[in-house]
Design an enzyme around this catalytic site. Sequence first.
Site, short mmCIF file in Angstrom:
data_model
loop_
_atom_site.label_atom_id
_atom_site.label_comp_id
_atom_site.label_asym_id
_atom_site.label_seq_id
_atom_site.Cartn_x
_atom_site.Cartn_y
_atom_site.Cartn_z
N HIS A 73 -43.98 12.57 19.58
CA HIS A 73 -44.69 11.53 20.72
C HIS A 73 -45.38 10.20 19.95
O HIS A 73 -46.01 10.61 19.19
CB HIS A 73 -45.18 12.30 21.66
CG HIS A 73 -46.27 11.37 22.51
ND1 HIS A 73 -45.62 10.49 23.64
CD2 HIS A 73 -47.46 10.69 22.40
CE1 HIS A 73 -46.53 9.94 24.29
NE2 HIS A 73 -47.61 9.98 23.38
N CYS A 123 -41.02 7.54 25.22
CA CYS A 123 -42.25 7.00 24.56
C CYS A 123 -41.75 6.39 23.53
O CYS A 123 -42.22 5.40 23.10
CB CYS A 123 -43.29 8.19 24.46
SG CYS A 123 -42.73 9.35 23.48
#
Lengths: 164, 579
Positions: A38, A109
């Site tokens: 992430h 993301c």
Amino acid sequence: MDQTDSYPVKLYVYDLSRGMARQLSASMLGRHIDGIWHTGVVVHGKEHYFGGSTGITNCPPGGTLLGPPDSVVDMGSTEVPEDLFKEYLTSLGESKYRGANYNLFENNCNTFSSEVAQFLTGRKIPSYITDLPSDILATPFGQALRPFLDSMVINPGGNNLAGQ
Amino acid sequence: MADQGAADPGNNNNNKPEASEGTIIKVTVKTPKDKEEIAIAEDASVTQFKEEISRRFKAKQDQLVLIFAGKILKDGDSLSQHGIKDGLTVHLVIKTAHKAADGGSTSASSSTSTQAGSTSTSNPGTNPSTTTGSTGSAPPPTQTPNILTGFGDLGGLAGLGMGSANFMELQQQMQRQLMSNPEMLSQIMENPLVQNMMSNPDLMRQMIMANPQMQQLMERNPEISHMLNNPELMRQTMELARNPAMMQEMMRNQDRALSNLESIPGGYNALRRMYTDIQEPMFSAAREQVSVRNTSLHSYSESGAQPSRTENREPLPNPWGPPTSSNPSESGGGSTGSSSTTAGTTPSVSNPLGINPGSLGNGMFNSPGMQSLLQQISENPQLMQNMLSAPYMRSMMQSLAQNPELASQVLMNNPLFAGNQQLQEQFRAQLPIFLQQMQNPEALSVMTNPRAMQALMQIQQGLQTLQTEAPGLMPSLMPGGIPGIPTGGAMPTENPASSPSSAGTNIAQQQLMHQMLQMFAGGGGGGGSTQTPEVRFQSQLDQLNAMGFINREANLQALIATGGDINAAIERLLGSQPS
């Protein structure tokens, strides 16, 4: 020549699996992946990232539930001042990066980070991050889990900035 | 500086490179919403470029901001100065005339409605002074003015992570923060403001009911709303929440009561049902880190055949005790027909993972990979909790349990096991039990308890060392003699007589070992052990404490005398003959 300010841009990378991917991926997936990444882009003193359902959010750097980043990639610097950047994010949040548009494989993301990094510095984020979804989908395990992974969203928590 | 291109802006057209020597290049202009390809002369100036863009994007030139490679293109520059060539992409931001439009009004309106008394909870100890609301909604300071900046410089509060727009967000955030910082909870509890609020049951009830997940939960189980409506009960629960020690007591009592249920036929199913209906939604309500939108995953049937357990005959076996031979034989019947008697143990309350302590020494947990995994797990309780409580994990476990084939396949590919036939055998045998236990709430609570995991690891390490130091001590536990991987344990060279590699069952060795153990226990670490008995027996002491033996000295003595064997220690304490 008038001086324009230069703001450093960094990419914070988190491993959502906390190391488990590195250990278990080879056995479960059939191929080795180092982590479930992430990312968030840190500029102007804030960390910006795209979370499922909340959309583009920002928080103090390292301030998500994930804690401090597992690694930091220096993306260079940008001249884009903060208010312009906010405008840009607002626009993004109204178009491609609405909360509802979050898709774990295609619009997540890392997609966001990549786009923002490109905008700010002209450089892309490291490919091992953006290649992750396709790597996983290339395994039979990933394919099998796909329908249910598709409904997953990842949202580390922060406060809301734009576009919902 | 800007005179490379023609000074006359009207001169440059899409198609005709009038009066400029350069070639036409195609540059992609990308906005957050849009993308267009624009042809422009190679040596054009930024101004000219912007002209073109303003035509295409229908925006005023002074609203345009062009960015390339992190630099802002100023009107005076030229494209080639920045290295803009054919096929490259330039970013464009179109400044809106009024920044006040977006973001400001929406957050303002929603926040005003939620200010009524509810924001105080969302501000744990860090910010007790903001009862007058408006914390939730102050947008970051550089954004446009809105109603709330009138409240003073509360814009700065956004940086505290409280800048979300509505109460739900706040709640969720608070939950998240709570999860990440366990001490925060106690901090919150100590905040007098919070305590005040908590002692008002009405308010609490309202708050709880406002959470949509709670609402769902309540629909499914009307008992919960009963509970909420009973002020006495609420108050008690508040008390509990305030006092963590009391909370633990109560949990323990509950657990023990629950475990009694287990031995009733049909009890296991009831427990399971209970867990599914109540705890699981609460877990998912509380842990929204990874949320699954598709809630149909939750529907799993009451599968998992009730393990054929009759009444629990044995006294709660002591998982920490030295592995005894009585263990395997009884459990051999209980486990699902595993031929290797040492591999399975009837899962019972205090040994929820069904781990036969004997097999631990040489079983699946032995490899370094697994160990580091366990270490990670014990270091990071969050990980385990999250992993186990994520709803998808549970349904995955479910399907694994139902399909042992699949499970064994998955696990056989695991490089930890590959190449070690025996491990595989053992594991395969243990698999069904293992999987079932993974679903047992007791097991889950053990696995989420970091101290329990640590204790388990300590056991392993201890056993491993025992193995290497005195393999003769446990002849029954080494079918095929898989050597343990020594972990530099605490059992050092006080046992010089038995060579670590000898696998023979030497009576003399055993005796020697026993003697050593006694000496060890009595002397409290004569041979160079690095820990005091108190530290070594910490977990046992805790156990004894929990059972009600509050005399620490006596406990310690007993533990030392029995070398850490809790059962024996208990008997000692109770005055009966040590076994």
